[in-house]
Motif scaffolding. Sequence first.
Motif, PDB file in Angstrom:
ATOM      1  N   ARG A   1       0.830  -1.212   0.000  1.00 41.76           N
ATOM      2  CA  ARG A   1       0.000   0.000   0.000  1.00 41.76           C
ATOM      3  C   ARG A   1       0.862   1.258   0.000  1.00 41.76           C
ATOM      4  NH1 ARG A   1      -3.156  -2.849   3.976  1.00 41.76           N
ATOM      5  NH2 ARG A   1      -2.178  -1.577   5.605  1.00 41.76           N
ATOM      6  N   ALA A   2       1.886   1.269   0.846  1.00 37.43           N
ATOM      7  CA  ALA A   2       2.719   2.471   0.967  1.00 37.43           C
ATOM      8  C   ALA A   2       3.486   2.751  -0.315  1.00 37.43           C
ATOM      9  CB  ALA A   2       3.685   2.322   2.145  1.00 37.43           C
ATOM     10  N   PHE A   3       4.090   1.730  -0.901  1.00 37.61           N
ATOM     11  CA  PHE A   3       4.851   1.925  -2.135  1.00 37.61           C
ATOM     12  C   PHE A   3       3.935   2.361  -3.283  1.00 37.61           C
ATOM     13  CE2 PHE A   3       8.280  -1.201  -0.587  1.00 37.61           C
ATOM     14  CZ  PHE A   3       9.114  -0.168  -0.201  1.00 37.61           C
ATOM     15  N   ALA A   4       2.757   1.753  -3.375  1.00 37.10           N
ATOM     16  CA  ALA A   4       1.834   2.129  -4.447  1.00 37.10           C
ATOM     17  C   ALA A   4       1.416   3.576  -4.319  1.00 37.10           C
ATOM     18  CB  ALA A   4       0.607   1.219  -4.429  1.00 37.10           C
ATOM     19  N   ASP A   5       1.225   4.042  -3.088  1.00 41.02           N
ATOM     20  CA  ASP A   5       0.735   5.406  -2.871  1.00 41.02           C
ATOM     21  C   ASP A   5       1.858   6.445  -2.895  1.00 41.02           C
ATOM     22  OD1 ASP A   5      -1.444   7.279  -2.135  1.00 41.02           O
ATOM     23  OD2 ASP A   5      -0.312   7.475  -0.269  1.00 41.02           O
ATOM     24  N   GLN A   6       3.024   6.092  -2.328  1.00 48.07           N
ATOM     25  CA  GLN A   6       4.088   7.075  -2.132  1.00 48.07           C
ATOM     26  C   GLN A   6       5.304   6.847  -3.032  1.00 48.07           C
ATOM     27  OE1 GLN A   6       4.951   7.124   2.151  1.00 48.07           O
ATOM     28  NE2 GLN A   6       2.863   6.415   2.508  1.00 48.07           N
ATOM     29  N   GLY A   7       5.393   5.709  -3.674  1.00 48.14           N
ATOM     30  CA  GLY A   7       6.542   5.425  -4.517  1.00 48.14           C
ATOM     31  C   GLY A   7       7.601   4.617  -3.795  1.00 48.14           C
ATOM     32  N   ALA A   8       8.696   4.352  -4.501  1.00 49.70           N
ATOM     33  CA  ALA A   8       9.749   3.477  -3.990  1.00 49.70           C
ATOM     34  C   ALA A   8      10.458   4.034  -2.761  1.00 49.70           C
ATOM     35  CB  ALA A   8      10.785   3.215  -5.086  1.00 49.70           C
ATOM     36  N   GLU A   9      10.316   5.342  -2.507  1.00 47.52           N
ATOM     37  CA  GLU A   9      10.993   5.954  -1.355  1.00 47.52           C
ATOM     38  C   GLU A   9      10.077   6.095  -0.142  1.00 47.52           C
ATOM     39  OE1 GLU A   9      14.208   6.340  -1.479  1.00 47.52           O
ATOM     40  OE2 GLU A   9      14.095   5.629  -3.548  1.00 47.52           O
ATOM     41  N   ALA A  10       8.970   5.366  -0.102  1.00 52.34           N
ATOM     42  CA  ALA A  10       8.082   5.405   1.064  1.00 52.34           C
ATOM     43  C   ALA A  10       8.878   5.107   2.336  1.00 52.34           C
ATOM     44  CB  ALA A  10       6.959   4.396   0.902  1.00 52.34           C
TER      45      ALA A  10
ATOM     46  N   SER B   1       3.238   9.040 -19.270  1.00 53.40           N
ATOM     47  CA  SER B   1       1.947   8.511 -18.850  1.00 53.40           C
ATOM     48  C   SER B   1       1.869   8.381 -17.329  1.00 53.40           C
ATOM     49  CB  SER B   1       1.701   7.147 -19.497  1.00 53.40           C
ATOM     50  OG  SER B   1       0.484   6.593 -19.070  1.00 53.40           O
ATOM     51  N   SER B   2       2.986   8.016 -16.700  1.00 52.23           N
ATOM     52  CA  SER B   2       2.973   7.875 -15.236  1.00 52.23           C
ATOM     53  C   SER B   2       2.713   9.208 -14.561  1.00 52.23           C
ATOM     54  CB  SER B   2       4.297   7.279 -14.741  1.00 52.23           C
ATOM     55  OG  SER B   2       5.360   8.217 -14.848  1.00 52.23           O
ATOM     56  N   ARG B   3       3.231  10.304 -15.142  1.00 54.86           N
ATOM     57  CA  ARG B   3       3.004  11.622 -14.538  1.00 54.86           C
ATOM     58  C   ARG B   3       1.548  12.050 -14.717  1.00 54.86           C
ATOM     59  NH1 ARG B   3       6.744   9.753 -12.876  1.00 54.86           N
ATOM     60  NH2 ARG B   3       8.872  10.550 -12.718  1.00 54.86           N
ATOM     61  N   VAL B   4       0.970  11.755 -15.874  1.00 51.75           N
ATOM     62  CA  VAL B   4      -0.455  12.065 -16.088  1.00 51.75           C
ATOM     63  C   VAL B   4      -1.300  11.268 -15.097  1.00 51.75           C
ATOM     64  CG1 VAL B   4      -2.382  11.853 -17.690  1.00 51.75           C
ATOM     65  CG2 VAL B   4      -0.176  12.695 -18.511  1.00 51.75           C
ATOM     66  N   ALA B   5      -1.012   9.978 -14.958  1.00 52.72           N
ATOM     67  CA  ALA B   5      -1.789   9.129 -14.052  1.00 52.72           C
ATOM     68  C   ALA B   5      -1.678   9.607 -12.611  1.00 52.72           C
ATOM     69  CB  ALA B   5      -1.321   7.681 -14.169  1.00 52.72           C
ATOM     70  N   GLU B   6      -0.463  10.017 -12.215  1.00 50.88           N
ATOM     71  CA  GLU B   6      -0.263  10.473 -10.842  1.00 50.88           C
ATOM     72  C   GLU B   6      -0.991  11.787 -10.580  1.00 50.88           C
ATOM     73  OE1 GLU B   6       3.443  11.855  -7.974  1.00 50.88           O
ATOM     74  OE2 GLU B   6       3.817  10.510  -9.645  1.00 50.88           O
ATOM     75  N   ALA B   7      -0.962  12.694 -11.550  1.00 54.84           N
ATOM     76  CA  ALA B   7      -1.566  14.011 -11.353  1.00 54.84           C
ATOM     77  C   ALA B   7      -3.089  13.963 -11.348  1.00 54.84           C
ATOM     78  CB  ALA B   7      -1.078  14.973 -12.435  1.00 54.84           C
ATOM     79  N   THR B   8      -3.678  12.970 -12.008  1.00 55.50           N
ATOM     80  CA  THR B   8      -5.138  12.951 -12.185  1.00 55.50           C
ATOM     81  C   THR B   8      -5.815  11.792 -11.471  1.00 55.50           C
ATOM     82  OG1 THR B   8      -4.976  11.647 -14.234  1.00 55.50           O
ATOM     83  CG2 THR B   8      -4.901  14.053 -14.441  1.00 55.50           C
ATOM     84  N   ARG B   9      -5.069  10.996 -10.702  1.00 53.99           N
ATOM     85  CA  ARG B   9      -5.648   9.765 -10.182  1.00 53.99           C
ATOM     86  C   ARG B   9      -6.791   9.989  -9.212  1.00 53.99           C
ATOM     87  NH1 ARG B   9      -1.333   7.112  -5.913  1.00 53.99           N
ATOM     88  NH2 ARG B   9      -0.845   8.990  -4.726  1.00 53.99           N
ATOM     89  N   GLU B  10      -6.824  11.122  -8.510  1.00 55.17           N
ATOM     90  CA  GLU B  10      -7.896  11.362  -7.550  1.00 55.17           C
ATOM     91  C   GLU B  10      -9.188  11.805  -8.227  1.00 55.17           C
ATOM     92  OE1 GLU B  10      -7.636  10.528  -4.496  1.00 55.17           O
ATOM     93  OE2 GLU B  10      -5.495  10.063  -4.600  1.00 55.17           O
ATOM     94  N   VAL B  11      -9.083  12.466  -9.359  1.00 55.98           N
ATOM     95  CA  VAL B  11     -10.282  13.018 -10.008  1.00 55.98           C
ATOM     96  C   VAL B  11     -10.663  12.285 -11.286  1.00 55.98           C
ATOM     97  CG1 VAL B  11     -10.021  15.314  -9.021  1.00 55.98           C
ATOM     98  CG2 VAL B  11      -8.865  14.782 -11.158  1.00 55.98           C
TER      99      VAL B  11
END
Length: 227
Positions: A27-36, A162-172
């Motif tokens: 959960r932490a890595f998926a939400d915060q990335g590899a540096e969680a 694509s990863s940056r688009v997904a990260e920026a818009t994932r909540e909405v």
Amino acid sequence: MPSGGNPSPARRDARRNRERLLECARRAFADQGAEAALDGIARDADLVVGTLYRHFPTRLDLLCAVLEPKLRGVIDEVEAALGLEDPWEAFRGLLEVLCAAQAGDRAFGDFLARRFPGDDRTETAHREICALAQGVLERAQAAGVVRPDVTGADLLLLLWASSRVAEATREVAPSLWRRHVHLALDGFRPTNRLDLREPAWDADRLCRAMAESAKRVGRAHAGAGGD
């Protein structure tokens, strides 16, 4: 000394602790990335960080344990795409599989975008994915359905975007990244194409960029007092 039968209570506890750590780390890595934060992962599992380090001596050990099942699943899906009869559908399937895998999973996006020199586990997985992707690309180019000047580095750079688009818009709009991947796919078609004035990267330059990205993240993490 007992032989066979049920594991000892201490061994059962150790197994439960490992499973809890993996669940919280996923959960932490998926939400915060590899540096969680590793101490945060241990707290979420109701364990001390020393227990985490007994099971996973390094951050990369924990990250690999979390990502390994997903990596195998993604590789299986890419292999399935490679087997599609239609070369264009195989190419589209490849990009959709990889982009979908990193959408909502920042750690998987970090894995695709960075290199971890000296670690055979991550390097082997990178090489396997890249070799499969190259096979899909070359087959599509040989069939004349993808422009001939596209390189494997171009595909990875699309994944980064694509990863940056997904990260920026994932909540909405958690699936908005699909629209932009499909727009990019049209740019790979061989007809009515623009001339590419910026030269393609070769594999060495791409690897250097990925390694430098990992170094920048590491320096930032160290500067912030991370583990």
